[in-house]
Design a protein around this motif. Structure first.
Motif, PDB file in Angstrom:
ATOM      1  N   LYS A 117       0.807  -1.232   0.000  1.00  0.00           N
ATOM      2  CA  LYS A 117       0.000   0.000   0.000  1.00  0.00           C
ATOM      3  C   LYS A 117       0.839   1.280   0.000  1.00  0.00           C
ATOM      4  CE  LYS A 117      -4.124  -1.975   2.181  1.00  0.00           C
ATOM      5  NZ  LYS A 117      -3.705  -3.363   2.399  1.00  0.00           N
ATOM      6  N   THR A 118       2.141   1.174  -0.311  1.00  0.00           N
ATOM      7  CA  THR A 118       2.937   2.406  -0.413  1.00  0.00           C
ATOM      8  C   THR A 118       3.086   2.834  -1.877  1.00  0.00           C
ATOM      9  OG1 THR A 118       4.984   1.103  -0.322  1.00  0.00           O
ATOM     10  CG2 THR A 118       4.220   2.109   1.733  1.00  0.00           C
ATOM     11  N   SER A 119       2.331   2.225  -2.763  1.00  0.00           N
ATOM     12  CA  SER A 119       2.451   2.539  -4.193  1.00  0.00           C
ATOM     13  C   SER A 119       1.943   3.936  -4.520  1.00  0.00           C
ATOM     14  CB  SER A 119       1.712   1.505  -5.034  1.00  0.00           C
ATOM     15  OG  SER A 119       0.383   1.367  -4.579  1.00  0.00           O
ATOM     16  N   ASP A 120       1.144   4.509  -3.628  1.00  0.00           N
ATOM     17  CA  ASP A 120       0.724   5.905  -3.833  1.00  0.00           C
ATOM     18  C   ASP A 120       1.403   6.846  -2.831  1.00  0.00           C
ATOM     19  OD1 ASP A 120      -0.580   5.013  -1.614  1.00  0.00           O
ATOM     20  OD2 ASP A 120      -2.607   5.509  -2.280  1.00  0.00           O
ATOM     21  N   PHE A 121       2.441   6.336  -2.158  1.00  0.00           N
ATOM     22  CA  PHE A 121       3.253   7.123  -1.241  1.00  0.00           C
ATOM     23  C   PHE A 121       4.161   8.014  -2.092  1.00  0.00           C
ATOM     24  CE2 PHE A 121       6.715   7.170   2.136  1.00  0.00           C
ATOM     25  CZ  PHE A 121       5.933   7.780   3.104  1.00  0.00           C
ATOM     26  N   GLU A 122       4.291   9.281  -1.747  1.00  0.00           N
ATOM     27  CA  GLU A 122       5.104  10.182  -2.573  1.00  0.00           C
ATOM     28  C   GLU A 122       6.558   9.733  -2.618  1.00  0.00           C
ATOM     29  OE1 GLU A 122       4.841  14.282  -1.591  1.00  0.00           O
ATOM     30  OE2 GLU A 122       2.682  14.397  -1.950  1.00  0.00           O
TER      31      GLU A 122
END
Length: 269
Positions: free
Chosen positions: A156-161
């Motif tokens: 779930k860090t794929s949309d983390f900047e």
């Protein structure tokens, strides 16, 4: 998604969208893998300046001196180029992108027993694909698990900047950059069989621990791709290639990224 999925199930695509990664089993046949084995076994005994520079004589305290990673083998080896453009991988990428994928980079990691891992990081910090994102296809040439230093992903860090990295612990990581995961997220092992491929996007935080085994390599063939609608990429990854092997040259990305210009020399990834 507008187009019908060709290679992935709806469940696999939904998992990638939610978690930022997906493992697709058996995308490389045993025949494919034997050819890759033979190619990089032969390559391991000679230097290719600028791409693969092992220390071949004497005892090496650091096993990665004898078996460093091979950078861009597709630029000097036709077998590596063919498998960078492996049909089943390109089909999965087309599903994930919703358009054609362009191959930007190939690497081969030997990761011998005892060797250090790679601190947690984000790929698009290096590739700088815009607009869009890079996607990695990480192929297990040996089965990969926690003991032999298989890959770790932070779901779930794929949309983390994209973050400006901290300095990694050089005792455990052969690379210098470290990206700290969000407080509520932990790195988990991506356990894979030989021939499985892990796909993840360029913002996903990932890395690996040391190979703790005495007798098992953790070889991996790792390629990075860009969406065909991208117009810019870091200059070190040019030219790119279509599935049929024709070259495409995107504009060099002049953006210094989240660190400004002090990390301009961040390559190689």
């Amino acid at each position: 998604m507008g187009t019908k999925l060709k290679a992935l199930t709806d469940e696999q695509f939904a998992f990638f969208e939610k978690e930022g990664y997906v493992i697709v089993k058996g995308l490389f046949s045993e025949k494919d893998l034997r050819e890759i084995d033979a190619t990089f076994e032969e390559m391991s005994d000679r230097a290719v300046p600028g791409y693969f520079e092992p220390v071949l004589d004497g005892e090496n305290a650091d096993p990665l001196k004898r078996y460093p990673r091979v950078m861009h083998p597709h630029r000097f080896n036709e077998t590596a180029k063919r498998y960078m453009l492996h049909g089943p991988v390109m089909e999965v990428l087309a599903d994930l992108y919703g358009e054609e994928a362009l191959a930007a980079q190939s690497m081969f990691y030997y990761k011998p027993p005892g060797s250090r891992g790679q601190a947690l990081h984000q790929d698009n910090f290096y590739l700088q694909v815009e607009p869009g994102n890079c996607i990695a296809a990480w192929t297990a040439i040996d089965a990969a698990d926690e003991e032999n230093g298989g890959l770790l992903v932070v779901p779930k860090t794929s949309d983390f900047e994209i973050s400006c990295p901290e300095t990694a612990d050089s005792n455990e990581s052969f690379t210098t950059h470290y990206v700290k995961p969000p407080k509520d997220q932990k790195a988990i092992p991506a356990v894979m069989d030989r021939g499985d491929v892990l796909f993840f996007n360029g913002n996903l935080i990932h890395g690996s621990y040391r190979n703790k085994t005495k007798d098992r390599f953790r070889r991996a063939f790792i390629c990075h791709y860009a969406n065909a609608s991208a117009t810019r990429i870091n200059t070190h990854y040019r030219p790119l290639f279509r599935a049929d092997g024709t070259a495409v040259d995107l504009e060099p990305n002049p953006d210094g990224g989240p660190c400004g210009i002090e990390f301009e020399m961040a390559y190689p990834h």
